[in-house]
Design a protein around this motif. Structure first.
Motif, PDB file in Angstrom:
ATOM      1  N   LYS A  10     -10.033   4.880  -7.784  1.00 57.83           N
ATOM      2  CA  LYS A  10     -10.929   4.091  -6.771  1.00 57.83           C
ATOM      3  C   LYS A  10     -10.170   3.642  -5.877  1.00 57.83           C
ATOM      4  O   LYS A  10     -10.505   3.798  -4.510  1.00 57.83           O
ATOM      5  CB  LYS A  10     -11.845   3.145  -7.567  1.00 57.83           C
ATOM      6  N   THR A  11      -9.033   2.910  -5.830  1.00 60.63           N
ATOM      7  CA  THR A  11      -8.244   2.262  -5.097  1.00 60.63           C
ATOM      8  C   THR A  11      -7.542   3.309  -4.085  1.00 60.63           C
ATOM      9  O   THR A  11      -7.430   3.158  -2.911  1.00 60.63           O
ATOM     10  CB  THR A  11      -6.930   1.581  -5.697  1.00 60.63           C
ATOM     11  N   SER A  12      -7.233   4.393  -4.892  1.00 61.15           N
ATOM     12  CA  SER A  12      -6.547   5.550  -3.842  1.00 61.15           C
ATOM     13  C   SER A  12      -7.434   6.235  -2.949  1.00 61.15           C
ATOM     14  O   SER A  12      -7.301   6.913  -1.843  1.00 61.15           O
ATOM     15  CB  SER A  12      -5.756   6.564  -4.913  1.00 61.15           C
ATOM     16  N   ILE A  13      -8.906   6.365  -3.525  1.00 64.98           N
ATOM     17  CA  ILE A  13      -9.912   7.095  -2.795  1.00 64.98           C
ATOM     18  C   ILE A  13     -10.103   6.059  -1.519  1.00 64.98           C
ATOM     19  O   ILE A  13     -10.469   6.573  -0.519  1.00 64.98           O
ATOM     20  CB  ILE A  13     -11.128   7.184  -3.752  1.00 64.98           C
ATOM     21  N   GLU A  14     -10.418   4.896  -1.805  1.00 65.88           N
ATOM     22  CA  GLU A  14     -10.366   3.846  -0.671  1.00 65.88           C
ATOM     23  C   GLU A  14      -9.335   3.717   0.484  1.00 65.88           C
ATOM     24  O   GLU A  14      -9.586   3.896   1.489  1.00 65.88           O
ATOM     25  CB  GLU A  14     -10.485   2.359  -0.993  1.00 65.88           C
ATOM     26  N   GLN A  15      -7.989   3.962  -0.106  1.00 66.40           N
ATOM     27  CA  GLN A  15      -6.950   4.105   0.750  1.00 66.40           C
ATOM     28  C   GLN A  15      -7.138   5.488   1.862  1.00 66.40           C
ATOM     29  O   GLN A  15      -6.652   5.332   3.142  1.00 66.40           O
ATOM     30  CB  GLN A  15      -5.657   4.224   0.011  1.00 66.40           C
TER      31      GLN A  15
END
Length: 432
Positions: A10-15
């Protein structure tokens, strides 16, 4: 607008989404977050029908999808490079307030850059313990790798690809940092993705021509009891071809004497290859004869038609009358979409090779097909019997071709294969 399946944590997708704003008029991103890597396969399989391409936030989910899911769609991932490692290493030094002299790192075996990356820094290189892992690794194995080194007093910190491993190590008081992607890597990957999508679009919209020929049509016509029986047969054949044309949004035209031509787009034709295969089988059954099919692609209707004529001629030279495709670059594809698919070129610009083939009286197409088959099968060496089986040629003909190749230094005999039973041992050859 192209739909892109965005797979990752999730954090990578948001980035990535933060940096993908400039492409919002060209690409629509569909977020597909996972918690455990075991979820990647299902995420891709469940959504493959409505996305045009895949973007993975790192090499790990990409390798899992590539290994487990069969798809011809574009697959791109943000690579793990030195910048990601430098970022996490500097973050560790800053937070710990000292230079780290002993370090453990886990990294994918296909992308082991740790030691090479740190060796490029103009500084004392820390003692590095590396754990290379495959896509099916158990994160607990990596956790114990770092933990054991810490307990033995061999490391001062750890870098991991897995957030769960970092969290577990930090809970035990171990300085652990995740190697994550940098903005530079994301931007470069997005540019590559856009270029690939645009290239796929232009390729998809190329003109495609299918030439379908019911062979020996004059003989079929002669065997009909009355002219009406022949007309009924032609109507049934035409109906099948119209249904195929409707499926690929194509225009069907009858050329006479059992030959038909369908104009459509490359994308529509390639997507409906199973439908074409099914139609060919029905035509052959209905007419009780063989059916040859040639597909040609090109930037213009003329070039696509020329390639289709080349393709059907190639199909008629094959014993089993497989579908043959000739692409806009001249590449020939036999049995497209099937397990036995074979791609090879009929052209070469290598002057030395051209001279040797000319001297050995071997066609470029024959040589390229043999080379493509050997590469596909993964053979380091081969016999003429093996080649003959896969090329649908007589062993005598193959033996002549290979002998000619040996005489012009394109192949060489490297040994003999002895049999337990009686008979002359087969020679073993290798391409040069």
């Amino acid at each position: 607008m192209y739909k892109i399946g965005l797979v990752g944590l999730k954090t990578s997708i948001e980035q990535i989404l933060d940096l993908a704003e400039e492409y919002k008029h060209e690409l629509e991103f569909i977020s597909l977050p996972y918690v455990k890597t075991e979820e990647v396969e299902n995420l891709v399989q469940e959504t493959t029908s409505y996305v045009h391409a895949w973007l993975f936030t790192g090499p790990l989910p990409y390798e899992i999808a590539k290994k487990t899911v069969r798809t011809d769609k574009i697959m791109v991932h943000v690579p793990a490079t030195e910048s990601g490692l430098y970022k996490s290493f500097l973050e560790m030094i800053y937070e710990q307030g000292k230079m780290i002299e002993q370090l453990s790192i886990d990294t994918m075996s296909t992308n082991n850059i740790s030691e090479e990356a740190l060796s490029q820094l103009n500084m004392n290189i820390p003692k590095i313990y590396t754990k290379a892992f495959e896509v099916d690794v158990d994160p607990n194995e990596l956790l114990h790798f770092h933990l054991n080194l810490w307990n033995e007093g061999k490391i001062e910190g750890a870098l991991s690809c897995f957030p769960s491993v970092c969290e577990a190590l930090r809970e035990k008081g171990i300085p652990a940092y995740r190697m994550s992607m940098s903005k530079m890597e994301i931007r470069q990957t997005l540019r590559i993705l856009v270029e690939k999508v645009k290239a796929a679009y232009f390729k998809d919209t190329q003109i495609g021509v299918e030439i379908i020929e019911v062979e020996y049509f004059n003989r079929v016509a002669e065997e009909m009891k009355t002219p009406y029986h022949l007309q009924y047969l032609e109507l049934r054949l035409k109906e099948m071809l119209i249904q195929l044309g409707e499926k690929i949004n194509g225009s069907v035209s009858e050329k006479g004497n059992g030959r038909y031509m369908i104009f459509s787009s490359r994308g529509a034709i390639e997507r409906e290859l199973p439908t074409l295969e099914d139609t060919v089988q029905k035509l052959a059954f209905e007419a009780d004869t063989t059916v040859a099919v040639g597909i040609g692609f090109g930037e213009t209707a003329y070039s696509a038609e020329i390639n289709a004529f080349r393709a059907i001629q190639h199909s008629k030279e094959m014993k089993k009358r497989e579908i043959v495709m000739v692409q806009d670059d001249g590449k020939i594809v036999e049995s497209p979409g099937k397990k036995q698919e074979l791609q090879f070129s009929s052209r070469t610009q290598n002057e030395i090779l051209i001279e040797k083939l000319k001297k050995g009286n071997i066609s470029v197409k024959t040589y390229k097909k043999i080379a493509a088959l050997i590469q596909k099968m993964g053979w380091s060496d081969f016999t003429t019997k093996e080649l003959a089986t896969h090329l649908e040629m007589t062993e005598r003909n193959v033996r002549r071709i290979v002998t000619d190749m040996c005489e012009v230094d394109l192949a060489q005999c490297v040994g003999k294969e002895a049999y337990a039973t009686r008979g002359r041992p087969s020679k073993i050859y290798r391409l040069l």
